[in-house]
Design an enzyme around this catalytic site. Structure first.
Site: not given
Ligand code: ZN
Length: 188
Positions: A115, A159-160, A163
């Site tokens: 990341c 993953h995004e 966030h």
């Molecule tokens: Zn990330």
């Protein structure tokens, strides 16, 4: 353009905040933010540019990572042939993307995830859905999109989107046994 100094790391408490939905139609400022994020990904994956500007390569970037608490993210994943030539791409600048369905089958990256907001090493398997369907607004094509993502791409999207809710990939690694086999999962 965005530089590494514009990307916050996981020591900044903002990274744990929840991002807010974005109102559509997209205003100029939000559009610019997204385009800057997308440009970062593009330049960061170009050897010459990444070296010239000191950009760490990334395939995804969420707005919170540049300190903007809005549910927006950019994705740029290239497909390469055997000679390393780019032959295709998955490219989005997404506003309010949401997972609307996912597979029972799981997937994880054998080498673990990384990341742009994480500088320390966090090894271990991150369990993800092997396939996700995502709905959202794409600012690159200016339309509502429905995306079916599989394998590596599915992992990048998850993953995004994590966030947006202040979740970082290593939160999902088993702390006691980071390489514990994940049932019903394909290794990528
Ligand atoms: Zn990330």
């Amino acid at each position: 353009m965005l530089l590494m100094k514009d990307i916050i790391d996981d020591k900044n408490p903002l990274i744990r905040e929840t991002s807010q939905p974005v109102s559509l139609p997209l205003d100029d400022q939000d559009r610019q933010t997204l385009m800057d994020m997308f440009e970062y990904l593009k330049l960061s994956q170009d050897d010459e540019q990444s070296e010239a500007y000191g950009l760490r390569p990334g395939v995804g970037l969420a707005a919170v990572q540049i300190g903007v608490l809005k549910r927006m993210c950019a994705i740029l994943i290239y497909d390469y042939d055997q000679d390393g030539k780019i032959v295709g791409q998955t490219a989005y600048a997404l506003v309010n993307p949401k997972i609307i369905s996912y597979s029972e089958r799981m997937a994880y990256l054998k080498d673990g995830e990384g990341c742009l907001s994480v500088n320390d090493d966090h090894q271990g398997y991150v369990p993800r859905y092997a396939k996700v369907t995502i709905k959202g607004y794409d600012a690159l094509t200016d339309q509502e999109v429905k995306i079916v993502a599989r394998g590596y791409e599915a992992i990048v999207f998850q993953h995004e989107l994590d966030h947006f809710d202040g979740i970082i990939f290593y939160d999902k690694i088993d702390a006691d046994d980071p390489f514990k086999p994940i049932p019903n999962a394909m290794a990528i």
